[in-house]
Design a protein around this motif. Structure first.
Motif, PDB file in Angstrom:
ATOM      1  N   UNK A  82       0.770  -1.237   0.000  1.00  0.00           N
ATOM      2  CA  UNK A  82       0.000   0.000   0.000  1.00  0.00           C
ATOM      3  C   UNK A  82       0.795   1.276   0.000  1.00  0.00           C
ATOM      4  N   UNK A  83       1.934   1.302   0.685  1.00  0.00           N
ATOM      5  CA  UNK A  83       2.715   2.537   0.767  1.00  0.00           C
ATOM      6  C   UNK A  83       3.597   2.738  -0.457  1.00  0.00           C
ATOM      7  N   UNK A  84       3.693   1.735  -1.319  1.00  0.00           N
ATOM      8  CA  UNK A  84       4.501   1.844  -2.535  1.00  0.00           C
ATOM      9  C   UNK A  84       3.633   2.309  -3.702  1.00  0.00           C
ATOM     10  N   UNK A  85       4.267   2.913  -4.687  1.00  0.00           N
ATOM     11  CA  UNK A  85       3.551   3.312  -5.899  1.00  0.00           C
ATOM     12  C   UNK A  85       3.305   2.074  -6.770  1.00  0.00           C
ATOM     13  N   UNK A  86       2.517   2.258  -7.804  1.00  0.00           N
ATOM     14  CA  UNK A  86       2.278   1.173  -8.758  1.00  0.00           C
ATOM     15  C   UNK A  86       3.609   0.693  -9.327  1.00  0.00           C
ATOM     16  N   UNK A  87       4.444   1.627  -9.761  1.00  0.00           N
ATOM     17  CA  UNK A  87       5.744   1.274 -10.341  1.00  0.00           C
ATOM     18  C   UNK A  87       6.604   0.509  -9.329  1.00  0.00           C
ATOM     19  N   UNK A  88       6.624   0.964  -8.087  1.00  0.00           N
ATOM     20  CA  UNK A  88       7.418   0.279  -7.064  1.00  0.00           C
ATOM     21  C   UNK A  88       6.870  -1.117  -6.778  1.00  0.00           C
ATOM     22  N   UNK A  89       5.547  -1.280  -6.801  1.00  0.00           N
ATOM     23  CA  UNK A  89       4.953  -2.604  -6.617  1.00  0.00           C
ATOM     24  C   UNK A  89       5.419  -3.554  -7.719  1.00  0.00           C
ATOM     25  N   UNK A  90       5.496  -3.059  -8.936  1.00  0.00           N
ATOM     26  CA  UNK A  90       5.952  -3.903 -10.048  1.00  0.00           C
ATOM     27  C   UNK A  90       7.444  -4.189  -9.948  1.00  0.00           C
ATOM     28  N   UNK A  91       8.208  -3.230  -9.458  1.00  0.00           N
ATOM     29  CA  UNK A  91       9.656  -3.438  -9.306  1.00  0.00           C
ATOM     30  C   UNK A  91       9.968  -4.485  -8.233  1.00  0.00           C
ATOM     31  N   UNK A  92       9.040  -4.723  -7.332  1.00  0.00           N
ATOM     32  CA  UNK A  92       9.232  -5.800  -6.346  1.00  0.00           C
ATOM     33  C   UNK A  92       9.378  -7.137  -7.069  1.00  0.00           C
ATOM     34  N   UNK A  93       8.661  -7.289  -8.195  1.00  0.00           N
ATOM     35  CA  UNK A  93       8.663  -8.544  -8.948  1.00  0.00           C
ATOM     36  C   UNK A  93       9.799  -8.621  -9.963  1.00  0.00           C
ATOM     37  N   UNK A  94      10.193  -7.481 -10.543  1.00  0.00           N
ATOM     38  CA  UNK A  94      11.244  -7.486 -11.571  1.00  0.00           C
ATOM     39  C   UNK A  94      11.851  -6.103 -11.698  1.00  0.00           C
ATOM     40  N   UNK A  95      13.095  -6.064 -12.109  1.00  0.00           N
ATOM     41  CA  UNK A  95      13.763  -4.789 -12.416  1.00  0.00           C
ATOM     42  C   UNK A  95      13.737  -4.517 -13.913  1.00  0.00           C
ATOM     43  N   UNK A  96      13.280  -5.478 -14.691  1.00  0.00           N
ATOM     44  CA  UNK A  96      13.280  -5.369 -16.144  1.00  0.00           C
ATOM     45  C   UNK A  96      12.234  -4.358 -16.615  1.00  0.00           C
ATOM     46  N   UNK A  97      12.714  -3.319 -17.291  1.00  0.00           N
ATOM     47  CA  UNK A  97      11.798  -2.290 -17.810  1.00  0.00           C
ATOM     48  C   UNK A  97      10.825  -2.890 -18.821  1.00  0.00           C
ATOM     49  N   UNK A  98      11.297  -3.839 -19.624  1.00  0.00           N
ATOM     50  CA  UNK A  98      10.404  -4.432 -20.627  1.00  0.00           C
ATOM     51  C   UNK A  98       9.312  -5.263 -19.966  1.00  0.00           C
ATOM     52  N   UNK A  99       9.605  -5.925 -18.855  1.00  0.00           N
ATOM     53  CA  UNK A  99       8.579  -6.697 -18.143  1.00  0.00           C
ATOM     54  C   UNK A  99       7.566  -5.764 -17.479  1.00  0.00           C
ATOM     55  N   UNK A 100       8.047  -4.652 -16.938  1.00  0.00           N
ATOM     56  CA  UNK A 100       7.133  -3.672 -16.347  1.00  0.00           C
ATOM     57  C   UNK A 100       6.241  -3.075 -17.427  1.00  0.00           C
ATOM     58  N   UNK A 101       6.826  -2.792 -18.590  1.00  0.00           N
ATOM     59  CA  UNK A 101       6.018  -2.296 -19.711  1.00  0.00           C
ATOM     60  C   UNK A 101       4.967  -3.327 -20.114  1.00  0.00           C
ATOM     61  N   UNK A 102       5.317  -4.614 -20.022  1.00  0.00           N
ATOM     62  CA  UNK A 102       4.359  -5.662 -20.359  1.00  0.00           C
ATOM     63  C   UNK A 102       3.158  -5.617 -19.419  1.00  0.00           C
ATOM     64  N   UNK A 103       3.391  -5.329 -18.128  1.00  0.00           N
ATOM     65  CA  UNK A 103       2.279  -5.199 -17.177  1.00  0.00           C
ATOM     66  C   UNK A 103       1.376  -4.041 -17.585  1.00  0.00           C
ATOM     67  N   UNK A 104       1.982  -2.941 -18.030  1.00  0.00           N
ATOM     68  CA  UNK A 104       1.194  -1.796 -18.467  1.00  0.00           C
ATOM     69  C   UNK A 104       0.465  -2.090 -19.778  1.00  0.00           C
ATOM     70  N   UNK A 105       1.054  -2.922 -20.624  1.00  0.00           N
ATOM     71  CA  UNK A 105       0.368  -3.333 -21.853  1.00  0.00           C
ATOM     72  C   UNK A 105      -0.848  -4.198 -21.525  1.00  0.00           C
ATOM     73  N   UNK A 106      -0.692  -5.090 -20.527  1.00  0.00           N
ATOM     74  CA  UNK A 106      -1.793  -5.957 -20.121  1.00  0.00           C
ATOM     75  C   UNK A 106      -2.917  -5.162 -19.466  1.00  0.00           C
TER      76      UNK A 106
END
Length: 166
Positions: A82-106
């Motif tokens: 809850x205290x993390x941003x959306x981007x930080x929540x995704x970075x918990x799972x991966x540091x890969x920018x392309x994988x984070x972009x994939x979450x935003x594509x989904x």
């Protein structure tokens, strides 16, 4: 027609196949679906029997060991940080920018909220974040408890039957 998982002699039988094939467990409230998923992911201990994954007995494997095998569990409810941003929540799972972009594509709605704290998201947006975070880890086996909880029908695909395995 797929048959729901059945309980026989205190054993649950669920076909194991890659997450993209869409196997699922169905049943009435109290049938043990959540207990099954929590046992497989090691959130709760098994009371008997064995859990195997790809022919390997993982009954006593740790959560980390099961994760290394590609088992990812999306728990019931919205388990965001809850205290993390959306981007930080995704970075918990991966540091890969392309994988984070994939979450935003989904889930394009999340891209608009990337700097928002997770607690400020609607229930549906929080569920999208949890699902996106799980999917970008490229799980071999994705265990989702209450898939549609909080999602708008258009996101979940209301009116369509569950996907059959390929």
């Amino acid at each position: 027609m797929r048959r729901p998982c059945s309980r026989t002699d205190r054993q649950q039988h669920l076909p194991a196949s890659p997450a993209r094939h869409g196997d699922h467990a169905r049943g009435r409230n109290g049938a043990g679906k959540t207990t099954l998923l929590e046992s497989v992911s090691s959130l709760i201990p098994t009371s008997g029997g064995a859990i195997t994954c790809a022919g390997e007995d993982i009954t006593n494997a740790s959560k980390v060991g099961r994760r290394r095998l590609g088992i990812v569990h999306v728990e019931q409810g919205r388990t965001v940080f809850g205290s993390l941003t959306v981007m930080e929540n995704l970075r918990v799972a991966t540091r890969s920018a392309s994988e984070i972009d994939r979450a935003f594509d989904l889930f394009p709605e999340l891209a608009k909220r990337r700097e928002s704290a997770a607690t400020l998201l609607s229930g549906g947006e929080q569920q999208m974040l949890v699902l996106g975070r799980a999917l970008i880890t490229n799980p071999r086996f994705l265990l989702i408890d209450e898939m549609s909880l909080g999602l708008a029908p258009v996101v979940f695909g209301a009116g369509r039957p569950p996907a059959e395995p390929a």
